[in-house]
Scaffold this motif. Sequence first.
Motif, PDB file in Angstrom:
ATOM      1  N   ILE A 157      -7.037  -1.888 -16.099  1.00 19.05           N
ATOM      2  CA  ILE A 157      -7.744  -1.680 -14.834  1.00 19.05           C
ATOM      3  C   ILE A 157      -7.229  -0.400 -14.180  1.00 19.05           C
ATOM      4  CG2 ILE A 157      -8.079  -2.581 -12.501  1.00 19.05           C
ATOM      5  CD1 ILE A 157      -7.955  -5.400 -13.685  1.00 19.05           C
ATOM      6  N   ARG A 158      -8.121   0.552 -13.990  1.00 24.89           N
ATOM      7  CA  ARG A 158      -7.726   1.835 -13.399  1.00 24.89           C
ATOM      8  C   ARG A 158      -8.439   2.119 -12.071  1.00 24.89           C
ATOM      9  NH1 ARG A 158      -7.495   2.241 -18.853  1.00 24.89           N
ATOM     10  NH2 ARG A 158      -5.607   3.214 -19.736  1.00 24.89           N
ATOM     11  N   ASN A 159      -9.256   1.174 -11.633  1.00 27.17           N
ATOM     12  CA  ASN A 159     -10.038   1.395 -10.414  1.00 27.17           C
ATOM     13  C   ASN A 159      -9.557   0.547  -9.247  1.00 27.17           C
ATOM     14  OD1 ASN A 159     -10.871  -0.909 -11.811  1.00 27.17           O
ATOM     15  ND2 ASN A 159     -12.918  -0.884 -10.911  1.00 27.17           N
ATOM     16  N   LEU A 160      -8.325   0.032  -9.338  1.00 33.82           N
ATOM     17  CA  LEU A 160      -7.770  -0.816  -8.284  1.00 33.82           C
ATOM     18  C   LEU A 160      -6.662  -0.063  -7.561  1.00 33.82           C
ATOM     19  CD1 LEU A 160      -7.484  -3.572  -6.851  1.00 33.82           C
ATOM     20  CD2 LEU A 160      -5.936  -4.269  -8.706  1.00 33.82           C
ATOM     21  N   SER A 161      -6.758  -0.013  -6.235  1.00 34.74           N
ATOM     22  CA  SER A 161      -5.727   0.634  -5.427  1.00 34.74           C
ATOM     23  C   SER A 161      -5.429  -0.238  -4.214  1.00 34.74           C
ATOM     24  CB  SER A 161      -6.160   2.042  -5.006  1.00 34.74           C
ATOM     25  OG  SER A 161      -7.403   1.999  -4.329  1.00 34.74           O
ATOM     26  N   PHE A 162      -4.494   0.222  -3.391  1.00 34.01           N
ATOM     27  CA  PHE A 162      -4.021  -0.610  -2.277  1.00 34.01           C
ATOM     28  C   PHE A 162      -3.833   0.228  -1.025  1.00 34.01           C
ATOM     29  CE2 PHE A 162      -0.589  -2.397   0.309  1.00 34.01           C
ATOM     30  CZ  PHE A 162      -1.084  -3.677   0.536  1.00 34.01           C
ATOM     31  N   ALA A 163      -4.140  -0.374   0.124  1.00 32.80           N
ATOM     32  CA  ALA A 163      -3.872   0.246   1.417  1.00 32.80           C
ATOM     33  C   ALA A 163      -3.179  -0.770   2.311  1.00 32.80           C
ATOM     34  CB  ALA A 163      -5.170   0.715   2.071  1.00 32.80           C
TER      35      ALA A 163
ATOM     36  N   GLU B  60      -3.045  -2.003 -14.651  1.00 27.85           N
ATOM     37  CA  GLU B  60      -3.463  -0.912 -15.531  1.00 27.85           C
ATOM     38  C   GLU B  60      -2.863  -1.063 -16.926  1.00 27.85           C
ATOM     39  OE1 GLU B  60      -3.372   4.002 -15.825  1.00 27.85           O
ATOM     40  OE2 GLU B  60      -2.838   2.987 -13.943  1.00 27.85           O
ATOM     41  N   GLU B  61      -1.580  -1.372 -16.984  1.00 29.67           N
ATOM     42  CA  GLU B  61      -0.898  -1.428 -18.284  1.00 29.67           C
ATOM     43  C   GLU B  61      -1.351  -2.618 -19.127  1.00 29.67           C
ATOM     44  OE1 GLU B  61       3.186  -1.526 -17.211  1.00 29.67           O
ATOM     45  OE2 GLU B  61       3.130   0.439 -16.224  1.00 29.67           O
ATOM     46  N   THR B  62      -1.577  -3.761 -18.501  1.00 29.56           N
ATOM     47  CA  THR B  62      -1.892  -4.981 -19.235  1.00 29.56           C
ATOM     48  C   THR B  62      -3.388  -5.209 -19.381  1.00 29.56           C
ATOM     49  OG1 THR B  62       0.144  -5.996 -18.407  1.00 29.56           O
ATOM     50  CG2 THR B  62      -1.504  -7.478 -19.333  1.00 29.56           C
TER      51      THR B  62
ATOM     52  N   GLU C 257       4.205  -2.792  -8.357  1.00 30.68           N
ATOM     53  CA  GLU C 257       4.355  -3.377  -9.692  1.00 30.68           C
ATOM     54  C   GLU C 257       3.073  -4.074 -10.126  1.00 30.68           C
ATOM     55  OE1 GLU C 257       8.962  -4.700 -10.148  1.00 30.68           O
ATOM     56  OE2 GLU C 257       7.847  -5.665  -8.523  1.00 30.68           O
ATOM     57  N   ARG C 258       2.397  -4.725  -9.199  1.00 27.15           N
ATOM     58  CA  ARG C 258       1.146  -5.413  -9.520  1.00 27.15           C
ATOM     59  C   ARG C 258       0.077  -4.420  -9.974  1.00 27.15           C
ATOM     60  NH1 ARG C 258       0.044  -9.929  -4.770  1.00 27.15           N
ATOM     61  NH2 ARG C 258       0.982 -11.688  -5.890  1.00 27.15           N
TER      62      ARG C 258
END
Length: 392
Positions: A67-73, A62-64, A56-57
């Motif tokens: 930001i399209r370059n943030l991902s998670f591992a 991205e929606e708010t 959700e974060r």
Amino acid sequence: MTILVTGGDGYIGWPTALRIADRTDERVLAVDNFARREWVEEVGSVSAIPVASIEERIDAAEETLGIRNLSFAEGDLTEKSFVDELLTVHEPSVIVHTAAQPSAPYSQINGERANYTQHNNLQATRNLLWGLDDHDLTDTHFIETTTTGVYGAPEFPIPEGGAVMENDGDRDEVPFPNIGGSWYHATKGFDAQNMRLANTQFGIPVSDVRTAITYGTETEETRQDDRLKTRFDFDYYFGTVAHRFCAQAVAGYPVTVYGKGEQRKPFISLEDAVEGLAQIALTDADERPDDLTVYNQVTRAISIVEVAETIAEAGDAYDLDVAVEHFENPRDEDETHKMEIENDRYHEVIGGQAQSFEAAMDDVLASLTRYADVIEAHEDRFLPGVLEDDEE
């Protein structure tokens, strides 16, 4: 190339990942194993402010914020195989290392938790530093949030980094000794030593960001969407003093000052801490120091009783009748210590304090009054108590 932010689900790590991602076109990868959520549940508490899932974060970023370059591992940095995979796949140009078991009280509960804290914190840092050398990534800028707690409470102004020692008329600058007062603080002193070794032996550029007690609920980014909020702990084990006092005020519980409370501690707002880490992380490679640089990430020193009185005054705007009460101090400390700490190098990074303590406390109370029921349901966690798994 990628910027890694470890502890990317945490109180400082999450908003730091957001800010960095918002200011760069490089890929930003937040890394976490969600242990902080488990530790707080273990001590019978919760985050006062609901924490969205990482999915959700990321969606909200991205929606708010666009930001399209943030991902998670997801993964455990104490596992060498996971760190090797991270470094092999992503070849980071910068690592912002905020991952740690950050609670001094938690580390003091018993030997098991002291061992866990030291293994978790030190193993993660060693795996990252040795991994950079093993994978020929020694130009990667390694930035770690250690703590001003490694300095203890000396009776002289604390330098921003080393200390000058003199013997038989000869003087030299040496690393400041680790004189922190808990098993947790000891890990950050050892990390400082290991980072120095990584710099001298491997040539890794290191920024040791000695972070003060951090307060506040909001940054510029987290204000935009409830799904972007960072966590807020208020219990004895994970809630810092200002946060615990604010929660007590909201719950109608007396603000508990131990002893005289005249001792001054170093503080910094969440907004300023995030800004400092982002600025250091985004410094061009040809402009950053190549050696080990220490930053005292602190904007001012505040006495504990001043913290309590400021919160009591701020509570008037929220119809909170806040009582400040003094209790016998369970800690062995100088209750009148007037700390002085140098921070010129850090101030050059952030260009001056962005959010005052008073403004941040207003932010905190505005946030917490929305969730007063959550705090009231866990007000027994304001003070130390027996944990469920220790009752057996």
